[in-house]
Design a protein around this motif. Structure first.
Motif, PDB file in Angstrom:
ATOM      1  N   LEU A  34       0.824  -1.211   0.000  1.00 39.70           N
ATOM      2  CA  LEU A  34       0.000   0.000   0.000  1.00 39.70           C
ATOM      3  C   LEU A  34       0.863   1.269   0.000  1.00 39.70           C
ATOM      4  O   LEU A  34       0.526   2.262  -0.658  1.00 39.70           O
ATOM      5  N   GLY A  35       1.982   1.242   0.709  1.00 29.22           N
ATOM      6  CA  GLY A  35       2.895   2.379   0.682  1.00 29.22           C
ATOM      7  C   GLY A  35       3.470   2.605  -0.706  1.00 29.22           C
ATOM      8  O   GLY A  35       3.577   3.732  -1.184  1.00 29.22           O
ATOM      9  N   GLY A  36       3.840   1.513  -1.377  1.00 29.70           N
ATOM     10  CA  GLY A  36       4.347   1.615  -2.747  1.00 29.70           C
ATOM     11  C   GLY A  36       3.301   2.139  -3.701  1.00 29.70           C
ATOM     12  O   GLY A  36       3.590   2.992  -4.552  1.00 29.70           O
ATOM     13  N   LEU A  37       2.072   1.649  -3.574  1.00 25.92           N
ATOM     14  CA  LEU A  37       0.992   2.126  -4.439  1.00 25.92           C
ATOM     15  C   LEU A  37       0.679   3.596  -4.175  1.00 25.92           C
ATOM     16  O   LEU A  37       0.417   4.364  -5.105  1.00 25.92           O
ATOM     17  N   GLY A  38       0.720   3.988  -2.918  1.00 21.21           N
ATOM     18  CA  GLY A  38       0.477   5.391  -2.586  1.00 21.21           C
ATOM     19  C   GLY A  38       1.552   6.298  -3.162  1.00 21.21           C
ATOM     20  O   GLY A  38       1.255   7.372  -3.702  1.00 21.21           O
ATOM     21  N   THR A  39       2.806   5.874  -3.071  1.00 17.05           N
ATOM     22  CA  THR A  39       3.902   6.656  -3.646  1.00 17.05           C
ATOM     23  C   THR A  39       3.763   6.757  -5.152  1.00 17.05           C
ATOM     24  O   THR A  39       3.934   7.830  -5.748  1.00 17.05           O
ATOM     25  N   PHE A  40       3.446   5.633  -5.793  1.00 15.34           N
ATOM     26  CA  PHE A  40       3.248   5.638  -7.242  1.00 15.34           C
ATOM     27  C   PHE A  40       2.100   6.556  -7.636  1.00 15.34           C
ATOM     28  O   PHE A  40       2.194   7.315  -8.602  1.00 15.34           O
ATOM     29  N   ALA A  41       1.008   6.510  -6.884  1.00 18.34           N
ATOM     30  CA  ALA A  41      -0.157   7.342  -7.196  1.00 18.34           C
ATOM     31  C   ALA A  41       0.188   8.834  -7.081  1.00 18.34           C
ATOM     32  O   ALA A  41      -0.208   9.632  -7.933  1.00 18.34           O
ATOM     33  N   CYS A  42       0.942   9.205  -6.039  1.00 16.48           N
ATOM     34  CA  CYS A  42       1.335  10.621  -5.889  1.00 16.48           C
ATOM     35  C   CYS A  42       2.171  11.085  -7.071  1.00 16.48           C
ATOM     36  O   CYS A  42       1.971  12.179  -7.596  1.00 16.48           O
ATOM     37  N   ARG A  43       3.085  10.264  -7.507  1.00 19.57           N
ATOM     38  CA  ARG A  43       3.940  10.648  -8.635  1.00 19.57           C
ATOM     39  C   ARG A  43       3.151  10.648  -9.939  1.00 19.57           C
ATOM     40  O   ARG A  43       3.356  11.514 -10.792  1.00 19.57           O
ATOM     41  N   ALA A  44       2.261   9.687 -10.106  1.00 23.92           N
ATOM     42  CA  ALA A  44       1.482   9.606 -11.339  1.00 23.92           C
ATOM     43  C   ALA A  44       0.561  10.821 -11.476  1.00 23.92           C
ATOM     44  O   ALA A  44       0.426  11.378 -12.563  1.00 23.92           O
ATOM     45  N   VAL A  45      -0.062  11.230 -10.382  1.00 24.41           N
ATOM     46  CA  VAL A  45      -0.940  12.398 -10.421  1.00 24.41           C
ATOM     47  C   VAL A  45      -0.143  13.635 -10.828  1.00 24.41           C
ATOM     48  O   VAL A  45      -0.597  14.444 -11.642  1.00 24.41           O
ATOM     49  N   LEU A  46       1.045  13.794 -10.294  1.00 22.06           N
ATOM     50  CA  LEU A  46       1.886  14.936 -10.643  1.00 22.06           C
ATOM     51  C   LEU A  46       2.233  14.918 -12.125  1.00 22.06           C
ATOM     52  O   LEU A  46       2.102  15.921 -12.815  1.00 22.06           O
ATOM     53  N   LEU A  47       2.670  13.788 -12.622  1.00 19.78           N
ATOM     54  CA  LEU A  47       3.088  13.707 -14.019  1.00 19.78           C
ATOM     55  C   LEU A  47       1.912  13.800 -14.981  1.00 19.78           C
ATOM     56  O   LEU A  47       2.010  14.425 -16.031  1.00 19.78           O
ATOM     57  N   LEU A  48       0.780  13.184 -14.642  1.00 20.37           N
ATOM     58  CA  LEU A  48      -0.389  13.251 -15.510  1.00 20.37           C
ATOM     59  C   LEU A  48      -1.025  14.643 -15.478  1.00 20.37           C
ATOM     60  O   LEU A  48      -1.535  15.114 -16.491  1.00 20.37           O
ATOM     61  N   GLY A  49      -0.983  15.286 -14.329  1.00 19.91           N
ATOM     62  CA  GLY A  49      -1.561  16.623 -14.214  1.00 19.91           C
ATOM     63  C   GLY A  49      -0.738  17.688 -14.904  1.00 19.91           C
ATOM     64  O   GLY A  49      -1.246  18.763 -15.233  1.00 19.91           O
ATOM     65  N   ALA A  50       0.533  17.416 -15.160  1.00 27.03           N
ATOM     66  CA  ALA A  50       1.403  18.397 -15.816  1.00 27.03           C
ATOM     67  C   ALA A  50       0.956  18.669 -17.246  1.00 27.03           C
ATOM     68  O   ALA A  50       1.216  19.743 -17.776  1.00 27.03           O
ATOM     69  N   GLU A  51       0.270  17.725 -17.875  1.00 29.50           N
ATOM     70  CA  GLU A  51      -0.193  17.909 -19.253  1.00 29.50           C
ATOM     71  C   GLU A  51      -1.216  19.039 -19.360  1.00 29.50           C
ATOM     72  O   GLU A  51      -1.331  19.664 -20.404  1.00 29.50           O
ATOM     73  N   ARG A  52      -1.932  19.318 -18.304  1.00 27.29           N
ATOM     74  CA  ARG A  52      -2.957  20.359 -18.335  1.00 27.29           C
ATOM     75  C   ARG A  52      -2.358  21.761 -18.372  1.00 27.29           C
ATOM     76  O   ARG A  52      -3.022  22.719 -18.704  1.00 27.29           O
ATOM     77  N   PHE A  53      -1.079  21.888 -18.016  1.00 26.57           N
ATOM     78  CA  PHE A  53      -0.448  23.201 -17.909  1.00 26.57           C
ATOM     79  C   PHE A  53       0.471  23.521 -19.085  1.00 26.57           C
ATOM     80  O   PHE A  53       1.357  24.340 -18.973  1.00 26.57           O
ATOM     81  N   GLY A  54       0.273  22.887 -20.203  1.00 25.89           N
ATOM     82  CA  GLY A  54       1.107  23.169 -21.368  1.00 25.89           C
ATOM     83  C   GLY A  54       2.026  22.009 -21.680  1.00 25.89           C
ATOM     84  O   GLY A  54       1.669  20.853 -21.505  1.00 25.89           O
ATOM     85  N   ASP A  55       3.218  22.324 -22.155  1.00 25.29           N
ATOM     86  CA  ASP A  55       4.202  21.309 -22.510  1.00 25.29           C
ATOM     87  C   ASP A  55       4.548  20.497 -21.265  1.00 25.29           C
ATOM     88  O   ASP A  55       5.113  21.029 -20.311  1.00 25.29           O
ATOM     89  N   PRO A  56       4.238  19.197 -21.252  1.00 27.33           N
ATOM     90  CA  PRO A  56       4.487  18.410 -20.048  1.00 27.33           C
ATOM     91  C   PRO A  56       5.964  18.325 -19.677  1.00 27.33           C
ATOM     92  O   PRO A  56       6.308  18.220 -18.516  1.00 27.33           O
ATOM     93  N   GLY A  57       6.830  18.401 -20.655  1.00 27.82           N
ATOM     94  CA  GLY A  57       8.259  18.343 -20.356  1.00 27.82           C
ATOM     95  C   GLY A  57       8.721  19.547 -19.558  1.00 27.82           C
ATOM     96  O   GLY A  57       9.463  19.427 -18.595  1.00 27.82           O
ATOM     97  N   VAL A  58       8.257  20.727 -19.952  1.00 27.22           N
ATOM     98  CA  VAL A  58       8.660  21.961 -19.280  1.00 27.22           C
ATOM     99  C   VAL A  58       8.043  22.040 -17.889  1.00 27.22           C
ATOM    100  O   VAL A  58       8.726  22.336 -16.907  1.00 27.22           O
TER     101      VAL A  58
END
Length: 106
Positions: A12-36
């Motif tokens: 559960l700790g691993g899944l929670g860590t993965f979920a936090c990182r995934a939300v950050l990376l997936l949410g970056a697409e909404r703010f323009g160029d995801p790389g930047v």
């Protein structure tokens, strides 16, 4: 705690860590160029992590600053070096080196 409970906490700790990182990376697409956007956010992680690790060592148990502590002097030097150089490694080296030197004097 049983073995099954330990494994459940680990998974559960691993899944929670993965979920936090995934939300950050997936949410970056909404703010323009995801790389930047991702690069801009990821640059903030090392200083934040370093601050979270150092703050408890500089603060007293009651949450008050110990202004006569060598730790506070070394932390201030590390912050100054980190701010001027934007290099976390240099800040850590200066902070630990200064703390070690000051502790040897006393």
């Amino acid at each position: 705690m049983s073995t099954a409970q330990v494994w459940a906490v680990i998974v559960l700790g691993g899944l929670g860590t993965f979920a936090c990182r995934a939300v950050l990376l997936l949410g970056a697409e909404r703010f323009g160029d995801p790389g930047v956007a991702t690069a801009r956010v990821l640059r903030m992680i090392p200083p934040a992590a370093l601050g979270a690790l150092v703050a408890p060592g500089v603060l007293r148990h009651g949450g008050e600053l110990d202004v006569l502590s060598w730790r506070l002097v070394a932390a201030a030097a590390a912050v100054l070096v980190g701010w001027r150089t934007s290099n976390v490694t240099a800040a850590v080296v200066v902070g630990l080196g200064l703390l070690t030197a000051l502790q040897q004097l006393t």
